[in-house]
Design an enzyme around this catalytic site. Structure first.
Site, PDB file in Angstrom:
ATOM      1  N   ASP A 101       9.352   2.379   1.465  1.00  0.00           N
ATOM      2  CA  ASP A 101       8.204   3.116   1.990  1.00  0.00           C
ATOM      3  C   ASP A 101       8.088   2.762   3.472  1.00  0.00           C
ATOM      4  O   ASP A 101       7.632   1.677   3.833  1.00  0.00           O
ATOM      5  CB  ASP A 101       6.929   2.735   1.210  1.00  0.00           C
TER       6      ASP A 101
ATOM      7  N   PHE B  42       0.858  -1.189   0.000  1.00  0.00           N
ATOM      8  CA  PHE B  42       0.000   0.000   0.000  1.00  0.00           C
ATOM      9  C   PHE B  42       0.889   1.231   0.000  1.00  0.00           C
ATOM     10  O   PHE B  42       1.792   1.358   0.825  1.00  0.00           O
ATOM     11  CB  PHE B  42      -0.916   0.028   1.233  1.00  0.00           C
TER      12      PHE B  42
ATOM     13  N   LYS C 190       2.859   9.505   8.509  1.00  0.00           N
ATOM     14  CA  LYS C 190       2.172   9.043   9.710  1.00  0.00           C
ATOM     15  C   LYS C 190       2.802   9.573  11.006  1.00  0.00           C
ATOM     16  O   LYS C 190       2.527  10.701  11.378  1.00  0.00           O
ATOM     17  CB  LYS C 190       2.042   7.514   9.684  1.00  0.00           C
TER      18      LYS C 190
HETATM   19  C1  LIG Z   1      -0.684   5.222   5.098  1.00  0.00           C
HETATM   20  C2  LIG Z   1       0.329   4.828   4.086  1.00  0.00           C
HETATM   21  C3  LIG Z   1       0.533   5.565   2.907  1.00  0.00           C
HETATM   22  C4  LIG Z   1      -0.347   6.736   2.524  1.00  0.00           C
HETATM   23  O1  LIG Z   1      -0.321   7.770   3.440  1.00  0.00           O
HETATM   24  P1  LIG Z   1      -1.447   8.920   3.393  1.00  0.00           P
HETATM   25  O2  LIG Z   1      -0.988   9.896   4.423  1.00  0.00           O
HETATM   26  O3  LIG Z   1      -2.741   8.274   3.696  1.00  0.00           O
HETATM   27  O4  LIG Z   1      -1.420   9.481   2.014  1.00  0.00           O
HETATM   28  C5  LIG Z   1       1.541   5.171   2.058  1.00  0.00           C
HETATM   29  N1  LIG Z   1       2.332   4.116   2.344  1.00  0.00           N
HETATM   30  C6  LIG Z   1       2.170   3.380   3.471  1.00  0.00           C
HETATM   31  C7  LIG Z   1       3.093   2.250   3.747  1.00  0.00           C
HETATM   32  C8  LIG Z   1       1.161   3.708   4.364  1.00  0.00           C
HETATM   33  O5  LIG Z   1       0.974   2.957   5.461  1.00  0.00           O
END
Ligand SMILES: *Cc1c(COP(=O)(O)O)cnc(C)c1O
Length: 396
Positions: free
Chosen positions: A213, A128, A242
């Site tokens: 990521d 994701f 986050k």
């Molecule tokens: C939450 C998340 C995103 C996206 O972040 P947003 O602030 O919702 O755009 C991207 N990569 C990972 C691994 C995430 O957990």
């Protein structure tokens, strides 16, 4: 219809205030928060140091635009650079924007090096990376791209875990590999150290960039500042969000000098990204994360949580099929439908979150203590007992 887009399957709960690991509704009912705003509230709710920093900055200046120097932003960037592989940082307001910056940086790097057709990124099933057009393409989850075509081109996918399968996808168009060291939303799958090392070696062999990521697994959550530190390898580009703002919208894309230097004036920008208010908060959050013993505490609590989850798996084999994760990002693969089970846990005043593959995802604030973990385990056990009783009743 509701005045809001119907994009979220919301619970009826609304919280009025938070304190540490707990959230309270208007009538004063307390909930143990093992959701943390989906790994955002790393310091729990109402951290005094962060609240004071936000209030102090609010009295000075909130926003000026990136046309001007922003000392709070420079300070946060310098601190991140000093603590990681990176040499430069671009600040965003969200995770998806950080991933967008990572994708643009990778493509632009090869463009500048005279390899215009080298733009494809290998990413992974179960990953994701956000909800923008490019990040849903990067995630490759058909549930998120359906109806939003044409899908942004330039991404190929394979299941994580198999280096040969990754190498088979590499051709003269491939510029980078993009992976979460611990997949969060997809089901809380921690990549083995050897696999991350193998991806690094593949990137080196083929002259490609490695992008981690760490939006969900980074910033202390696994018991290291960043999850890739466990594997002893570094990426060329990394996305963070986050927890970096502890609840204030903030994200970042970090890169080595070699790569970041291609992003010259005009190539990228953001109106809000890294504004004084966000970065004042970001610096205060980092003060706390880097305070002596903080990350060691996360590692210790991660062990406590893992031990308790194994106990739960042994006691309730009919419900728990697998325990996953690393540190304080834990996954419990369960047999009952996970969304219903998350709702059931709310009745027991425990907040958790669902992940892919029917996994119950536990993301306590990093300030969690042993007794909170024990309390959460008791609530989960009670929910399992309740299921047992319901099954017994139905059989009568
Ligand atoms: C939450 C998340 C995103 C996206 O972040 P947003 O602030 O919702 O755009 C991207 N990569 C990972 C691994 C995430 O957990």
């Amino acid at each position: 219809m509701s005045a809001l887009y119907g994009t979220y399957a919301r619970s009826e709960l609304a919280f009025e205030r938070g304190e540490g690991v707990r959230l309270f509704t208007g009538d004063g009912t307390g909930y143990l928060d093992f959701n943390s705003g989906i790994a955002v509230n790393a310091l729990g709710h109402g951290d005094a140091h962060v609240v004071a920093a936000l209030k102090a900055q609010a009295d000075k200046v909130w926003h000026v635009s990136n046309i001007f120097r922003i000392p709070e932003q420079e300070k946060l960037a310098e601190r991140l650079v000093a603590s990681t592989f990176a040499d430069a940082v671009f600040f965003t307001n969200s995770g998806a924007e950080a991933v967008e910056c990572a994708i643009k940086t990778a493509r632009r790097y090869f463009y500048d090096n005279g390899e215009k057709d080298r733009y494809e990124i290998i990413a992974f099933t179960g990953s994701f990376h956000g909800r923008t057009m490019a990040t849903i393409a990067a995630g490759g989850n058909p549930g998120y791209t359906e109806g939003f075509g044409p899908v942004v081109p330039g991404f190929k996918h394979t299941a994580p875990g198999d280096l040969a399968a990754v190498e088979a996808l590499i051709d003269d168009k491939t510029c980078a590999i993009l992976i979460e060291p611990v997949q969060g939303e997809g089901g809380v799958t921690a990549m083995p150290d050897a696999y991350l090392k193998g991806l690094r070696a593949l990137c080196d062999k083929h002259g490609m960039l490695l992008i981690f990521d760490e939006i969900q697994c980074g910033y202390g959550r696994t018991g290291k500042f960043f999850a890739h530190e466990w594997a002893g390898v570094t990426p060329d580009i990394m996305t963070v969000a986050k927890a970096i703002g502890g609840g204030f919208p903030l994200g970042a894309c970090l890169a080595t000098e070699e790569v970041a230097k291609c992003m010259v004036p005009g190539t990228h920008g953001s109106t809000y990204g890294g504004n004084p208010l966000a970065c004042a908060v970001g610096n205060a959050v980092l003060d706390r994360i880097q305070s002596p013993g903080f990350i060691e505490h996360v590692e210790e609590m991660g062990k406590v949580l893992a031990w308790h989850l194994q106990q739960l798996a042994q006691k309730y084999p009919q419900y728990v099929t697998e325990v996953r994760g690393k540190g304080l990002i834990a996954g419990v693969r369960i047999t009952p439908p996970v969304r219903d089970f998350v709702a059931r846990l709310r009745n027991h005043k425990l907040l958790a979150v669902a992940a892919g593959e029917n996994v119950l995802r536990l993301l306590p604030p990093l300030i969690v203590e042993k007794e909170h973990i024990e309390e959460a385990m008791e609530k989960i056990a009670n929910a399992f007992e309740e299921l047992d009783a319901e099954t017994a009743n139905a059989a009568q």
